[in-house]
Design a protein around this motif. Structure first.
Motif, PDB file in Angstrom:
ATOM      1  N   LYS A   1       6.356  69.652 -53.263  1.00  0.00           N
ATOM      2  CA  LYS A   1       7.546  70.473 -53.852  1.00  0.00           C
ATOM      3  C   LYS A   1       7.181  71.518 -54.634  1.00  0.00           C
ATOM      4  O   LYS A   1       7.830  72.328 -55.061  1.00  0.00           O
TER       5      LYS A   1
ATOM      6  N   ILE B   1       9.638  61.288 -42.583  1.00  0.00           N
ATOM      7  CA  ILE B   1      11.053  61.749 -43.039  1.00  0.00           C
ATOM      8  C   ILE B   1      11.024  62.576 -44.413  1.00  0.00           C
ATOM      9  O   ILE B   1      11.588  63.577 -44.633  1.00  0.00           O
ATOM     10  N   GLN B   2      10.187  62.106 -45.162  1.00  0.00           N
ATOM     11  CA  GLN B   2      10.109  62.505 -46.629  1.00  0.00           C
ATOM     12  C   GLN B   2       9.520  63.984 -46.683  1.00  0.00           C
ATOM     13  O   GLN B   2       9.939  64.930 -47.280  1.00  0.00           O
TER      14      GLN B   2
ATOM     15  N   LYS C   1      11.647  66.618 -44.842  1.00  0.00           N
ATOM     16  CA  LYS C   1      12.862  66.869 -45.866  1.00  0.00           C
ATOM     17  C   LYS C   1      12.277  67.951 -46.939  1.00  0.00           C
ATOM     18  O   LYS C   1      12.782  68.931 -47.280  1.00  0.00           O
ATOM     19  N   THR C   2      11.055  67.536 -47.489  1.00  0.00           N
ATOM     20  CA  THR C   2      10.292  68.317 -48.372  1.00  0.00           C
ATOM     21  C   THR C   2      10.177  69.669 -48.114  1.00  0.00           C
ATOM     22  O   THR C   2      10.475  70.757 -48.727  1.00  0.00           O
TER      23      THR C   2
ATOM     24  N   SER D   1      13.158  71.931 -47.568  1.00  0.00           N
ATOM     25  CA  SER D   1      13.929  72.233 -48.740  1.00  0.00           C
ATOM     26  C   SER D   1      13.134  73.182 -49.628  1.00  0.00           C
ATOM     27  O   SER D   1      13.829  73.872 -50.610  1.00  0.00           O
TER      28      SER D   1
ATOM     29  N   GLU E   1      16.253  59.365 -37.141  1.00  0.00           N
ATOM     30  CA  GLU E   1      16.218  59.885 -38.604  1.00  0.00           C
ATOM     31  C   GLU E   1      15.466  60.920 -38.797  1.00  0.00           C
ATOM     32  O   GLU E   1      15.876  62.123 -39.478  1.00  0.00           O
TER      33      GLU E   1
ATOM     34  N   THR F   1      16.487  65.271 -39.569  1.00  0.00           N
ATOM     35  CA  THR F   1      15.914  66.289 -40.614  1.00  0.00           C
ATOM     36  C   THR F   1      15.690  67.514 -40.089  1.00  0.00           C
ATOM     37  O   THR F   1      16.024  68.593 -40.821  1.00  0.00           O
TER      38      THR F   1
ATOM     39  N   ASN G   1      19.571  71.398 -40.329  1.00  0.00           N
ATOM     40  CA  ASN G   1      19.512  72.695 -40.580  1.00  0.00           C
ATOM     41  C   ASN G   1      20.196  73.760 -39.683  1.00  0.00           C
ATOM     42  O   ASN G   1      19.978  74.911 -39.965  1.00  0.00           O
TER      43      ASN G   1
ATOM     44  N   HIS H   1      24.611  74.318 -43.438  1.00  0.00           N
ATOM     45  CA  HIS H   1      23.251  74.454 -43.766  1.00  0.00           C
ATOM     46  C   HIS H   1      22.483  75.728 -43.564  1.00  0.00           C
ATOM     47  O   HIS H   1      21.966  76.178 -44.293  1.00  0.00           O
TER      48      HIS H   1
END
Length: 1179
Positions: free
Chosen positions: A98, A138-139, A142-143, A146, A177, A181, A185, A190
């Motif tokens: 991040k 997934i994490q 998403k990171t 973002s 899932e 992600t 977008n 979005h």
């Protein structure tokens, strides 16, 4: 000191050690087995909770870099064997990524090193061995989606791409899932928030298309085919995703297209549900999907799918409506205009043109602007050359339905009005101004010149396009790409620019019309018959002659129109005359040959043409010729000498011509017309019935136009002639208007049979009642005549809206509405709509309410736009209709027993019919103003009968009912109002100062019944043998009495007299096949038994759901006399007991009541047997 001592004591030491460790692992190579073994314990220690949950972000970043290098050095086997530990480590590393978001951070280079290391080594592939690896991926996705932003360079994006693509390509598959992600977008919401994330997702999908295509297909299969919307949170955006994925790479939808085609063909119900989804975006996506499929191949969408799009053109959201309208327009242009799929496909969607133009009736200005744009770009593209463009318009106009034609005509009228407004604005711009203002204005001189050229009547289509382009260019500011003012100007220019019609276009239309007349046009190939093409072509030219008259001025155009005048089709000739009338102002001065040919044709049409042709011919002569007095005299004199009432067939056209001549040239023809009116129109024509009614023995109240007797048609035109003659004079110096109003009132009182000789049929009487009511209403539009219309005459005119004939009510209310909405009829006539509450036909009541809403909104809007018209408050404010309404209801012939519940209930319904619309909003404390107005009426006297106590009592009772309604419907009516209502002096007079009316005319029991429909609860014994009633419903008592018994109780009702009963039982009027039915006059309900046998008592066969129209007002003499005779014979009651005379009255529809109808007999007026009744118009 140990490294895992409390952090507060070792912070500097930890950072220093972490930096050393990072440098050590960075320099370490995969081949150095000795170093790997040496630092193994350190690698395991770095994965401890102390480091993974360290509160210092710098420490966490250094540890993450160390762990990334550890995975690089120890690859392909990681030193960590616990699956839980591996999961914790990769989630820890993902959280550190991040930090990539802030490129200006001093630690950004370390974050970049971490990303680069992970991407190069593909460290996350280790997670494939973990059972819950999907949580980590997934994490991670998403990171990365973002944190990416505009400050990242291409290397950052490339490493993110490599990291994610390796996971997709080398895994066993992509879960839903994880797919979400990426796909999220692509959704418009979005996409607009983070364009870089959209680009990253787009690139990632392109790079992994071979792997991810099957996962995408599975997603759409679950949602589209199986209907499992719960598989993903993106299910509601499925159509947006289809559109985006197709634009990214069609290969992504290789397996989806068959599913989509199957869905469109076989599961229309699903799309139907989605097209009504509460979510705006879903409805929009459904439209886009169907239209895209239709543009690809029209066979992919059936009529039901196109019906979904059709429905959405009326969606509550503008975005959905716009998409639906533009989509249909694109389909129309492709398949109907360009014929890309043949005539069969064009026929399939031929309804689109009508539907799109119907939308012009919507109130939203956005809808109107879009329809105008669609017409100019898709239906008749202005980019076509003139010949093709006019051919397209010519056959489009011929194929439109009547409502679409009206919408298109309204569009041109609106354009013409806007051009006039802009012209007035430019004229104001030319007025003298101050020197400083003129200097500023000089800079925009070229702009003004371009606008003047654009609105000039002679502006061609090419000039219009050039002007619009130049004006737009001058108003465009490069530094301000989105300028609301510029957008508004563009809309205005698009609306006023004549991009379709100019002189060249009119010439092309006339040539097409000539080809249709000659039979050489492509009418049949275009799906139009030659007759339809000619008639619609002339209607089109007639409309354009009103909006673009200058474009018609050419000898070639007029010569073609002269050929149309000689055709046998009456409507074609009428349209041609109207075009000459609208456009021929310069014929006399510039086209002498056309003039010399046109004059005799117009004379012939005025003398022997159809009534419509005669009217247009007279107006045409008056409009385009300078010596019109001579021309009109040449028509007037022979027609006035040839009038013969014995040949009514030859009277109609002369009467029309004479009436319009007297209206257009009153100074020249007022005197000769006066003698014609007195000696022929009234004495010889209206006051005589020469022919006995033949046929029409079934008692129909209305017949078709071609079934009306010539004598009655002549009488109708005679009434119209009287009105036109008076409208031309516009004065009442000779008192002719008073005499005419008395004549028209007598016509209404006698129900249309002015001579009362019973030689005229009921349907003809209906025609004459309608003509008389319309004539009074027409005269009331002229101020000098409105002032002399008495309250009695106003009441008689208003009661026509309750006529027993359905068509009379319908036509009269429509004329009333049109005159009121144009603000040419005084406000008091708006009160007439209150009587529509008594109409037994639901559709008529609904229409009357819509008329009220429209008229009231027009008046309120006019007051807002003209705030200085305070001196006309009585004539404009809709609230001031209440005094007229109360006076009208108080003098309603049905209101004969003011203390009976049924009659008071009718009064209440009529009052609320009007008050409900007036009290929709309490603007400016209007509810209190209405209450105050009614209270003031109660403190005044009836000007019509100032000394009649009974009439005054009825007026006060209506006031009390009105106050009761207002108080029960509004809680704000008891507030004080600063405005003092003004009552019309023609209807109300102020009493003496000592007069005070504080009496309550409604009992408590009556108020309870008016409120609930039920009386107050009575004691048990008091309620015995009383019929029970249901609120809001009338009681229809069943009885088995014979005909004579029924007549005894209903002698005054002509429908229930022996003659009426016999006529009803023997009538040949058809009823519905399902049994005892009813029709409105063919029309008015006629009841039969299923077996067709005569009934013992006709009233017994009436179902309770069908009200039987009863006579309203005073019965005519004949009916009264017949009823009295039957009463004396059958019931043993002397005729004198029932009344010896019958006053003239008229029939009005109304609901039947449960009570027996008593005979109402008024005093008979004295009548001389040997003389005919005449009205002197010269008094």
């Amino acid at each position: 000191m140990k490294i895992n001592e409390p952090y507060t004591r070792v912070k500097p030491y930890v950072l220093l050690v972490a930096q050393i460790v990072v440098k050590t692992y960075m320099d370490m190579d995969q081949d150095s087995e000795e170093e790997k073994q040496q630092y193994l314990a350190l690698a395991l220690h770095l994965a401890s909770e102390f480091f993974l949950r360290n509160p210092n972000k710098d420490v966490r970043l250094l540890v993450a870099c160390c762990l990334a290098d550890i995975f690089r050095v120890y690859a392909p086997e990681a030193p960590y064997t616990s699956h839980d530990k591996l999961k914790d480590i990769f989630l820890f590393i993902t959280r550190q990524l991040k930090g990539l978001e802030d490129t200006k951070s001093p630690q950004f280079n370390r974050y970049f090193y971490l990303l680069e290391n992970l991407a190069w080594v593909k460290s996350y592939n280790i997670c494939f061995e973990l059972e819950d690896c999907n949580d980590i991926f997934i994490q991670l996705f998403k990171t990365l989606f973002s944190v990416i932003n505009t400050s990242h360079n291409q290397k950052v994006q490339l490493h993110m791409m490599d990291l994610m693509s390796s996971i997709i390509k080398e895994g066993d598959g992509v879960t839903q899932e994880l797919l979400d992600t990426m796909l999220i977008n692509l959704i418009p919401a979005h996409k607009n928030q983070n364009k870089q994330a959209y680009d990253l997702a787009q690139t990632l999908l392109k790079k992994t298309v071979q792997t991810i295509e099957s996962c995408i297909a599975n997603f759409f299969n679950q949602v589209l085919v199986m209907g499992k919307s719960s598989v993903s949170d993106l299910s509601e955006h499925v159509f947006d995703l289809i559109q985006e994925l197709f634009s990214i790479d069609p290969l992504l939808l290789t397996s989806v297209m068959p599913q989509l085609e199957f869905k469109l063909k076989s599961n229309d119900e699903y799309l139907k549900v989605r097209s009504h989804d509460p979510e705006e975006a879903i409805r929009h996506d459904v439209i886009v999907t169907i239209i895209n499929a239709g543009k690809k191949d029209l066979n992919l969408v059936n009529d039901q799918l196109l019906g979904f799009v059709r429905e959405r053109t009326l969606d509550k959201r503008w975005r959905v409506r716009k998409e639906a309208m533009l989509g249909l327009a694109q389909l129309y242009k492709k398949y109907c205009l360009h014929h890309e799929a043949g005539k069969e496909s064009a026929q399939k969607i031929s309804w689109i043109k009508d539907k799109l133009l119907h939308i012009y009736y919507q109130n939203s200005i956005d809808d109107k602007l879009l329809v105008e744009k669609i017409f100019a770009q898709y239906m008749v593209p202005h980019s076509l050359d003139t010949g093709e463009k006019m051919k397209c318009l010519y056959y489009l106009y011929a194929c439109l339905d009547p409502n679409a034609v009206k919408a298109l005509n309204e569009m041109w009228k609106c354009q013409n009005m806007l051009r006039s407004l802009v012209r007035e604005l430019l004229d104001l711009h030319k007025l003298p101004v101050s020197e400083r203002t003129s200097q500023k204005r000089g800079k925009d001189e070229r702009l003004r010149i371009q606008l003047e050229i654009l609105i000039r009547p002679t502006c061609s289509c090419k000039q219009a396009e050039t002007c619009v382009r130049e004006i737009t260019r001058k108003l465009t500011f490069p530094k301000q790409p989105t300028n609301p003012f510029l957008e508004m100007v563009k809309f205005l220019l698009e609306r006023i620019a004549p991009v379709h019609i100019d002189s060249e276009a009119i010439s092309a239309l006339v040539k097409l019309l000539n080809k249709s007349i000659e039979g050489t046009a492509d009418d049949v190939e275009e799906g139009v018959s030659p007759d339809t093409a000619i008639r619609s072509g002339l209607d089109l030219l007639k409309m354009l002659s009103f909006t673009h008259p200058t474009a018609f001025h050419s000898a070639e155009t007029y010569e073609s129109l002269l050929l149309c005048l000689k055709m046998e089709d009456d409507k074609v000739a009428e349209a041609a005359i109207r075009i000459f009338r609208n456009t021929g102002q310069k014929i006399e001065s510039e086209l002498h040959q056309i003039r010399s040919t046109l004059i005799p044709v117009l004379h012939q049409k005025a003398k022997r043409g159809t009534p419509h042709q005669a009217k247009q011919a007279v107006h045409c002569i008056h409009a385009i010729f300078q010596n019109k007095e001579v021309q009109l005299a040449q028509i007037f004199e022979p027609l006035s000498r040839s009038l013969n009432a014995d040949v009514p067939e030859q009277l109609i056209t002369p009467l029309v011509s004479l009436g319009h001549i007297s209206m257009l040239a009153p100074d020249q023809f007022a005197s000769p017309m006066k003698s014609i009116v007195a000696n022929f129109i009234v004495k010889d024509l209206l006051m005589n019935d020469r022919s006995v009614a033949v046929g029409n023995k079934n008692g129909k109240l209305w017949t078709l136009d071609d079934e009306v007797s010539p004598e009655v048609l002549a009488k109708v035109q005679a009434i119209k002639l009287l009105v036109r003659w008076l409208l031309g004079m516009k004065n009442n110096q000779s008192k002719s208007a008073n005499s005419t109003l008395r004549l028209l009132s007598a016509m209404l009182v006698s129900e249309g049979d002015l001579t009362e000789q019973k030689k005229i049929s009921k349907s003809d009487m209906s025609r004459l009642r309608l003509a008389a009511g319309g004539a009074i209403m027409k005269l009331a539009q002229e101020p000098c005549y409105h002032d002399i219309v008495t309250p009695e005459q106003f009441h008689l005119c208003g009661l026509v809206i309750n006529d027993e004939c359905y068509q009379v009510r319908q036509i009269f209310s429509q004329k009333l509405h049109i005159a009121l909405v144009k603000l040419v009829l005084p406000l008091e006539y708006l009160a007439v709509f209150a009587l529509c509450a008594k109409d037994p036909v639901k559709e008529r009541r609904a229409h009357a309410r819509q008329c009220l809403l429209k008229n009231i909104s027009v008046r309120r809007e006019y007051i807002k736009q003209n705030p200085l018209l305070q001196d006309k408050v009585l004539a404009l404010h809709p609230e001031y209709v209440v005094p007229y309404m109360i006076h009208l209801l108080a003098h309603d012939p049905d209101f004969s027993k003011p203390h009976e519940y049924d009659q008071l209930k009718d009064i209440k319904e009529c009052l609320w019919f009007m008050l409900e619309v007036l009290m929709t909003k309490n603007e400016n404390n209007s509810h209190a103003f209405l209450r105050k107005m009614v209270e003031n009426i109660k403190q005044s006297h009836d000007a019509q009968f100032p000394d009649d106590l009974k009439a005054s009592e009825k007026l006060y009772i209506v006031c009390d009912v009105a106050l009761f309604v207002i108080a029960n419907k509004s809680t704000a009516c008891h507030l004080e109002t600063p405005h003092e209502p003004i009552l019309p002096s023609k209807f109300f007079i102020k009493p003496d100062k000592e007069f005070k009316n504080d009496k309550d005319y409604l009992s408590a029991e009556m108020r309870q019944m008016l409120l609930t429909g039920k009386p107050k609860p009575s004691p048990v014994l008091g309620a015995v043998n009383k019929p029970l009633t249901v609120p809001g419903r009338r009681v229809y008592m069943k009885t088995s009495t014979a005909v004579s018994d029924v007549v005894c109780n209903t002698g005054a009702n002509s429908r229930n007299s022996p003659q009426a009963l016999n006529k009803m039982s023997n009538s040949g009027t058809q009823t519905t096949e399902s049994g005892g039915g009813a029709r409105e006059n063919n029309e008015n309900p006629v009841i039969k038994n299923q077996g067709g046998k005569k009934t013992e008592a006709v009233l017994n066969t009436v179902p309770s759901a069908i009200p039987v129209p009863k006579r309203r007002g005073r019965p005519p003499k004949s009916a009264t006399a017949a009823a009295a005779a039957v009463v004396e014979k059958e019931c043993g009651v002397p005729s004198t007991a029932a009344g010896t005379g019958g006053g003239r009255g008229r029939k009005r529809v109304g609901d039947s009541t449960s009570e027996a109808i008593n005979i109402k007999v008024s005093k008979q007026l004295p009548k001389d047997d040997g003389t005919k009744r005449q009205i002197d118009l010269q008094r």
